[in-house]
Write an enzyme that holds these catalytic residues in place. Structure first.
Site, PDB file in Angstrom:
ATOM      1  N   HIS A  37     -14.913  30.685   9.461  1.00 18.60           N
ATOM      2  CA  HIS A  37     -14.997  29.519   8.569  1.00 18.60           C
ATOM      3  C   HIS A  37     -14.014  29.645   7.403  1.00 18.60           C
ATOM      4  O   HIS A  37     -13.343  28.671   7.031  1.00 18.60           O
ATOM      5  CB  HIS A  37     -16.404  29.384   7.991  1.00 18.60           C
ATOM      6  N   GLY A 149     -12.320  24.931  14.181  1.00 20.51           N
ATOM      7  CA  GLY A 149     -11.968  26.085  14.995  1.00 20.51           C
ATOM      8  C   GLY A 149     -11.874  25.722  16.462  1.00 20.51           C
ATOM      9  O   GLY A 149     -12.608  24.857  16.952  1.00 20.51           O
ATOM     10  N   GLN A 150     -10.987  26.397  17.173  1.00 14.91           N
ATOM     11  CA  GLN A 150     -10.825  26.150  18.606  1.00 14.91           C
ATOM     12  C   GLN A 150     -11.873  26.867  19.447  1.00 14.91           C
ATOM     13  O   GLN A 150     -11.935  26.647  20.659  1.00 14.91           O
ATOM     14  CB  GLN A 150      -9.425  26.571  19.056  1.00 14.91           C
ATOM     15  N   ASP A 152     -14.924  26.246  19.527  1.00  9.25           N
ATOM     16  CA  ASP A 152     -15.684  25.126  20.081  1.00  9.25           C
ATOM     17  C   ASP A 152     -14.694  24.123  20.678  1.00  9.25           C
ATOM     18  O   ASP A 152     -14.502  23.023  20.153  1.00  9.25           O
ATOM     19  CB  ASP A 152     -16.538  24.479  18.995  1.00  9.25           C
ATOM     20  N   GLN A 155     -16.031  20.667  21.643  1.00  2.00           N
ATOM     21  CA  GLN A 155     -16.348  19.913  20.427  1.00  2.00           C
ATOM     22  C   GLN A 155     -15.084  19.372  19.775  1.00  2.00           C
ATOM     23  O   GLN A 155     -15.038  18.214  19.337  1.00  2.00           O
ATOM     24  CB  GLN A 155     -17.090  20.814  19.444  1.00  2.00           C
ATOM     25  N   ILE A 178     -11.077  33.068  15.623  1.00  2.00           N
ATOM     26  CA  ILE A 178     -11.068  34.341  14.908  1.00  2.00           C
ATOM     27  C   ILE A 178     -12.071  35.268  15.587  1.00  2.00           C
ATOM     28  O   ILE A 178     -13.206  34.873  15.867  1.00  2.00           O
ATOM     29  CB  ILE A 178     -11.427  34.148  13.421  1.00  2.00           C
ATOM     30  N   SER A 187     -19.085  34.092  15.333  1.00  2.00           N
ATOM     31  CA  SER A 187     -20.050  33.003  15.416  1.00  2.00           C
ATOM     32  C   SER A 187     -21.240  33.340  14.537  1.00  2.00           C
ATOM     33  O   SER A 187     -21.618  34.513  14.411  1.00  2.00           O
ATOM     34  CB  SER A 187     -20.515  32.810  16.866  1.00  2.00           C
TER      35      SER A 187
END
Length: 283
Positions: A37, A149-150, A152, A155, A178, A187
């Site tokens: 994040h 972020g990739q 997800d 999403q 990351i 996560s």
């Protein structure tokens, strides 16, 4: 950093920046922040004059048997991390603020087709909840740029499609996953794993890497997937799905496709983990 639950406060501050001709980047989160994040916030800081973040554990994207109540709330730690990363405005609404009429009476956004596959099939209604809250947050913040972020991947594709279909003037930026030193994708749900389970879970990335090598060597997709599924089961996973898709269209990959994405969801104990790897084959 200003923290507020007020929609009007967010709009006033963003309007003040806009009147100065300044740009705004937005990073929506559910809190319990980790380095992934924070990397998004730092990237947002390089792309706009101001960064707005949000923390909202969205009940609409959780299923009946999922971990809404157990999801960690760590606001004080999150605020400190966001300040250090350069966020200037934090929106922390409650469900009553976001869904004042209740979720059942809420207008919703649903992106067809993509939302019904893979994670959407395993978690019915999940992507409707994601698209609805992201659309609402975009309308509240009205950013120039939003950073995701990739990890997800599905999403991110749902959000890109929604923005394109609804003609939203927002640039969607995807940032590479990351990872922990073991290769496990960072996560918030990693916190549910024991030390032993985290060691086992690092097999996901090794399996993805092995699949990429096999695909580049020209092996049949179905054979690559079958071998990988067995690898994950061998180290203690219960597979949800493992699939290879066209990275651009999200269609099931064929031998003719060169831009691929491998997507996986699997359970380690009761914890569901997801990951993916983009693979580009030689033309």
């Amino acid at each position: 950093m200003i923290t507020t639950q007020s929609i009007s406060d967010i709009r006033k501050q963003v309007t003040a920046w806009r009147l100065k001709g300044e740009t705004v980047a937005f990073v929506p989160t559910m809190g319990n922040l980790h380095l992934g994040h924070i990397t998004l916030v730092k990237e947002a800081k390089t792309r706009a004059d101001h960064v707005v973040a949000s923390i909202f554990v969205n009940p609409m994207q959780f299923g009946q048997n999922e971990d809404l109540d157990a999801y960690p709330r760590t606001l004080a730690d999150d605020q400190a991390a966001l300040i250090e990363a350069g966020a200037e405005l934090l929106f922390t609404p409650t469900p009553d603020i976001i869904y004042p009429k209740g979720m059942d009476a809420q207008t919703f956004v649903e992106v067809p087709s993509i939302s019904d596959e893979l994670c959407g099939a395993s978690r019915p209604g999940h992507f409707r909840g994601v698209a609805t809250i992201v659309c609402k947050l975009f309308n509240i913040v009205q950013p120039d740029i939003a950073v995701f972020g990739q990890k997800d991947f599905q999403q991110l594709l749902v959000i890109r499609t929604m923005v394109e279909d609804l003609s939203m003037p927002i640039e969607i930026v995807g940032i590479e996953t990351i990872r922990e030193t073991s290769g496990l994708a960072m996560s918030s749900r990693n916190g549910y794993l024991t030390t032993e389970q985290k060691d086992q879970a690092s097999q996901i990335k090794r399996t993805l890497n092995n699949m990429a090598l096999s695909l580049k060597a020209g092996l049949l997709i179905k054979d690559v997937v079958a071998k990988a599924q067995a690898e994950l089961v061998h180290v203690g996973f219960r597979n949800d799905y493992l699939d290879v898709r066209n990275a651009n269209t999200f269609a099931i990959a064929t031998a003719a496709d060169k831009d691929l994405v491998i997507l996986v969801a699997a359970y380690m104990g009761s914890t569901r983990l997801i990951d993916n790897l983009v693979v580009k084959l030689a033309y």
